[in-house]
Motif scaffolding. Structure first.
Motif, short mmCIF file in Angstrom:
data_model
loop_
_atom_site.label_atom_id
_atom_site.label_comp_id
_atom_site.label_asym_id
_atom_site.label_seq_id
_atom_site.Cartn_x
_atom_site.Cartn_y
_atom_site.Cartn_z
N THR A 1 0.67 -1.34 0.07
CA THR A 1 -0.21 0.08 0.13
C THR A 1 0.86 1.16 0.13
O THR A 1 1.66 1.28 0.85
N ALA A 2 0.64 2.14 -0.97
CA ALA A 2 1.19 3.27 -1.06
C ALA A 2 0.63 4.59 -0.71
O ALA A 2 -0.53 4.73 -1.36
N LEU A 3 1.23 5.48 -0.06
CA LEU A 3 0.58 7.02 0.09
C LEU A 3 1.45 7.71 -0.55
O LEU A 3 2.36 8.05 -0.39
N PHE B 1 -1.80 11.04 7.73
CA PHE B 1 -1.55 9.57 8.10
C PHE B 1 -2.74 8.94 8.87
O PHE B 1 -2.91 7.59 8.63
N SER C 1 -5.35 7.82 6.60
CA SER C 1 -4.91 6.91 5.47
C SER C 1 -4.89 5.45 6.25
O SER C 1 -5.36 4.68 5.56
N THR C 2 -4.45 5.43 7.46
CA THR C 2 -4.45 4.14 7.90
C THR C 2 -5.40 3.72 8.49
O THR C 2 -5.73 2.54 8.58
N LYS D 1 -1.80 -0.34 7.36
CA LYS D 1 -0.19 0.16 7.38
C LYS D 1 0.25 0.86 6.02
O LYS D 1 -0.43 0.26 4.87
N ILE D 2 1.10 1.58 5.91
CA ILE D 2 1.63 2.16 4.79
C ILE D 2 3.01 1.69 4.51
O ILE D 2 3.88 1.83 5.42
N ASP D 3 3.12 0.83 3.47
CA ASP D 3 4.29 0.16 3.31
C ASP D 3 5.36 1.12 2.14
O ASP D 3 6.54 1.06 2.22
N LEU E 1 5.89 5.25 1.12
CA LEU E 1 5.54 6.62 1.26
C LEU E 1 6.30 7.51 0.21
O LEU E 1 7.55 7.42 0.06
N VAL F 1 5.31 6.88 9.37
CA VAL F 1 5.23 5.52 8.67
C VAL F 1 6.37 4.88 9.13
O VAL F 1 6.38 3.30 8.95
#
Length: 257
Positions: free
Chosen positions: A9-11, A71, A74-75, A80-82, A84, A122
């Protein structure tokens, strides 16, 4: 080439146009789930509907609590963010001799503070899973400051220095930290810079653009999707041994190694 992004998962900050959108699109096309962001939630949601496996979130990163809100939202929605991807508009063009303290504060508030806050947010999950990617969409000004972009030069160099230092600290945890430096890519930001140069010199924008192209060994501006492909690679499992790098994507423009 399978980039190994289907479970990631990308932000992606500021990803409704230009290089941010190109990066978000490339990540989606390679299988990642992507959080598209913009100051306008409506715009972020609209763009997300055009991409496979994306959601849109509106947030002003420059606001005092902007990074924390982005953040948190998003979470809450994707976990979780993998990956950024740091990105955002640069300060207005201007000469170094005209820079004042207020301008410095503005450059740091725009190009450094929210980025550092997001990184700090992150990192714990990335460290726990021993995998993570942090990528800054920056500028070739990091290695060769650009005339009349004094505040952008200042802010982007500061962030690049922070990220280079961070890269060594988190590499043992399987986290890579890199900067991708676009040269002259055909984006609205490039058009804005050319228009400002035309206004200063009193010549047509077309003349400025023609002169600019003449300085690029590739003989043209880059396409956003070409940049996005490089960004997706740096965010992938295939780039696991690439970290602490400021990589130029500039058609050979900067004449240094």
């Amino acid at each position: 080439m399978d980039l190994g992004l289907t479970q990631r998962t990308a932000l992606v900050c500021a990803s409704t146009s230009g290089l941010g959108l190109a990066t978000a699109r490339a990540l989606c096309e390679d299988g990642a789930r992507v959080v598209v962001t913009s100051r306008s939630g409506e715009r972020a949601e609209e763009v997300a509907t055009t991409l496979p496996n994306a959601i849109g979130i509106g947030c002003d990163l420059v606001a005092a609590d902007g990074a924390a809100r982005l953040f948190g939202e998003s979470t809450k929605r994707v976990g979780k963010i993998d990956i950024l991807v740091l990105n955002g508009p640069g300060p207005a063009p201007g000469r170094a001799e005209d820079v004042d303290v207020a301008g410095v504060d503005s450059a740091v508030a725009t190009l450094v503070k929210p980025q550092v806050q997001l990184v700090r947010s992150v990192l714990p999950a990335m460290q726990a899973q021993r995998w993570g990617r942090i990528l800054s969409i920056s500028s070739t000004s990091v290695v060769a400051p650009i005339s009349s972009l004094a505040l952008s030069n200042l802010g982007r160099a500061a962030l690049a220095g922070y990220l280079k230092t961070l890269a060594s600290e988190v590499a043992p945890h399987g986290i890579t930290v890199n900067s991708l430096l676009p040269g002259r890519i055909a984006t609205p930001r490039a058009r804005q810079i050319n228009e400002a140069a035309a206004a200063r010199s009193g010549v047509p924008v077309a003349d400025v653009e023609q002169s600019s192209v003449g300085e690029i060994p590739a003989g043209r501006y880059g396409e956003p999707d070409e940049f996005g492909a490089v960004a997706a690679f740096l965010c992938s499992g295939r780039a696991s041994y690439v970290t602490g790098v400021a990589l130029r994507c500039d058609g050979g423009l900067v004449p240094t190694l």
